[in-house]
Design an enzyme around this catalytic site. Structure first.
Site, PDB file in Angstrom:
ATOM      1  N   GLU A 272      79.887  53.411  87.365  1.00  0.00           N
ATOM      2  CA  GLU A 272      79.663  54.932  88.413  1.00  0.00           C
ATOM      3  C   GLU A 272      79.562  56.042  86.781  1.00  0.00           C
ATOM      4  O   GLU A 272      78.901  56.805  86.953  1.00  0.00           O
ATOM      5  CB  GLU A 272      80.322  55.405  89.533  1.00  0.00           C
ATOM      6  CG  GLU A 272      80.014  54.396  90.514  1.00  0.00           C
ATOM      7  CD  GLU A 272      80.542  53.624  91.369  1.00  0.00           C
ATOM      8  OE1 GLU A 272      79.674  53.604  92.676  1.00  0.00           O
ATOM      9  OE2 GLU A 272      81.482  54.393  91.853  1.00  0.00           O
TER      10      GLU A 272
ATOM     11  N   GLY B 138      76.314  51.654 100.546  1.00  0.00           N
ATOM     12  CA  GLY B 138      75.241  50.237 101.411  1.00  0.00           C
ATOM     13  C   GLY B 138      74.727  51.215 102.063  1.00  0.00           C
ATOM     14  O   GLY B 138      75.429  52.375 103.022  1.00  0.00           O
TER      15      GLY B 138
ATOM     16  N   MET C 159      83.881  52.996  99.790  1.00  0.00           N
ATOM     17  CA  MET C 159      84.915  52.874 100.497  1.00  0.00           C
ATOM     18  C   MET C 159      86.118  54.460  99.709  1.00  0.00           C
ATOM     19  O   MET C 159      87.450  54.447  99.703  1.00  0.00           O
ATOM     20  CB  MET C 159      85.722  51.861  99.400  1.00  0.00           C
ATOM     21  CG  MET C 159      84.515  51.115 100.077  1.00  0.00           C
ATOM     22  SD  MET C 159      84.916  49.391  99.410  1.00  0.00           S
ATOM     23  CE  MET C 159      87.243  48.477  99.644  1.00  0.00           C
ATOM     24  N   GLU C 160      85.403  55.729  99.398  1.00  0.00           N
ATOM     25  CA  GLU C 160      86.555  56.664  98.939  1.00  0.00           C
ATOM     26  C   GLU C 160      86.037  58.260  99.427  1.00  0.00           C
ATOM     27  O   GLU C 160      86.816  58.839  99.572  1.00  0.00           O
ATOM     28  CB  GLU C 160      86.391  56.933  97.548  1.00  0.00           C
ATOM     29  CG  GLU C 160      86.697  55.692  96.629  1.00  0.00           C
ATOM     30  CD  GLU C 160      85.834  54.340  96.608  1.00  0.00           C
ATOM     31  OE1 GLU C 160      84.189  54.658  97.534  1.00  0.00           O
ATOM     32  OE2 GLU C 160      86.239  53.345  96.742  1.00  0.00           O
TER      33      GLU C 160
ATOM     34  N   ASP D 166      73.101  49.201  98.384  1.00  0.00           N
ATOM     35  CA  ASP D 166      72.513  47.850  99.580  1.00  0.00           C
ATOM     36  C   ASP D 166      72.598  48.068 100.453  1.00  0.00           C
ATOM     37  O   ASP D 166      72.638  48.964 100.656  1.00  0.00           O
ATOM     38  CB  ASP D 166      73.259  46.585  99.243  1.00  0.00           C
ATOM     39  CG  ASP D 166      75.117  47.439  99.617  1.00  0.00           C
ATOM     40  OD1 ASP D 166      75.779  47.319 101.354  1.00  0.00           O
ATOM     41  OD2 ASP D 166      75.929  47.931  98.280  1.00  0.00           O
TER      42      ASP D 166
HETATM   43  N1  ADE Z   1      79.742  50.711  97.781  1.00  0.00           N
HETATM   44  C1  ADE Z   1      78.627  50.649  97.812  1.00  0.00           C
HETATM   45  N2  ADE Z   1      77.383  49.472  98.461  1.00  0.00           N
HETATM   46  C2  ADE Z   1      79.302  49.351  99.672  1.00  0.00           C
HETATM   47  C3  ADE Z   1      79.289  48.487 100.956  1.00  0.00           C
HETATM   48  N3  ADE Z   1      77.949  47.513 101.155  1.00  0.00           N
HETATM   49  N4  ADE Z   1      80.484  48.725 101.476  1.00  0.00           N
HETATM   50  C4  ADE Z   1      81.722  49.934 101.302  1.00  0.00           C
HETATM   51  N5  ADE Z   1      81.319  50.423  99.887  1.00  0.00           N
HETATM   52  C5  ADE Z   1      80.342  50.270  98.969  1.00  0.00           C
END
Ligand code: ADE
Length: 244
Positions: free
Chosen positions: A11, A78, A187-188, A211
């Site tokens: 990234e 996501g 996640m951050e 995703d």
């Molecule tokens: N970053 C990208 N896709 C993710 C997902 N499905 N869950 C958590 N962090 C992500």
């Protein structure tokens, strides 16, 4: 001085390359985190690779907050919102830790230090990121079509963070029912938002959707990371810096 943070090497890679092409990059290693002072689009910046998860992100954010006047986070997420699909860009107006739970002492997800579950991002940085995202989505339309993705859209709203890669539809359905207005999960971001809030540093958060946080996420995510995440992050940051 503007801080730019991303969780994963892919990234931040194209942003780092652009900084190296523009001039000298001075690396400093503090508390295990590599910070790079550089010039990007003529602006003084500090680049940081946080690593994945809220603890790594918070530690990096604390170091950055000592050095910068504003902080931007880029990366992937996501999609949770019905309309939020791979290739779209989500700009956070607020960030929340979906896995924070100090009940019965405080209501679910409420951060005791602040007294809220949603930490707002800086409105001016958010407006700049939305404009940058509109431009980048228009420019990348054909690359996304080549990957079999539709016309990308820009969304503004809630981003949720937790120490879990969401890769089952059971888990994403649960998140959607608990937090119906959540647009994206990563996640951050909410950890960085909390640290910036405490430090009084304006924070902007932008994520490209890789995703749908379901069973296909494990396949879609690495493919997207290689093909789209780096150029998107680079173009978003350069477009934002030009407007700041
Ligand atoms: N970053 C990208 N896709 C993710 C997902 N499905 N869950 C958590 N962090 C992500």
């Amino acid at each position: 001085m503007i801080g730019i943070v991303a969780a994963m090497r892919e990234e931040l890679g194209a942003i780092r390359d652009a900084a190296r092409a523009e001039g000298t990059v001075a690396a400093e290693r503090t508390a295990g985190v590599e910070l790079e002072r550089a010039t990007l689009a003529g602006r003084e910046v500090v680049l940081a690779l946080s690593g994945v998860g809220k603890v790594a992100a918070a530690a990096t954010a604390a170091l950055l907050c000592e050095r910068v006047d504003a902080l931007l986070m880029v990366g992937t997420a996501g999609g949770l919102g019905d309309e939020v699909k791979p290739g779209d860009v989500v700009v956070a107006t607020a960030a929340l830790q979906h896995d924070f739970d100090a009940r019965p002492l405080w209501p679910q997800r409420v951060l005791p230090g602040i007294g809220v579950e949603r930490v707002p991002t800086d409105p001016a940085l958010t407006a700049v990121l939305v404009e940058a995202a509109e431009r980048v989505c228009a420019e990348h339309r054909t690359d996304l079509a080549a990957l079999g993705l539709g016309t990308p859209a820009v969304h503004q709203g809630l981003v949720v963070s937790g120490d879990v890669f969401v890769a089952t539809s059971e888990r994403s359905t649960l998140l959607r029912s608990d937090l119906p207005d959540a647009l994206a999960v990563e996640m951050e971001g909410a950890a960085v938002a909390q640290v910036c809030h405490a430090a009084g540093v304006p924070f902007g958060l932008v994520r490209t959707i890789s995703d749908r946080a379901d069973a296909s996420a494990a396949i879609d995510f690495p493919r997207f990371l290689r093909a789209v995440a780096a150029p998107y992050a680079h173009d978003l940051v350069l477009a934002a810096l030009a407007a700041l």
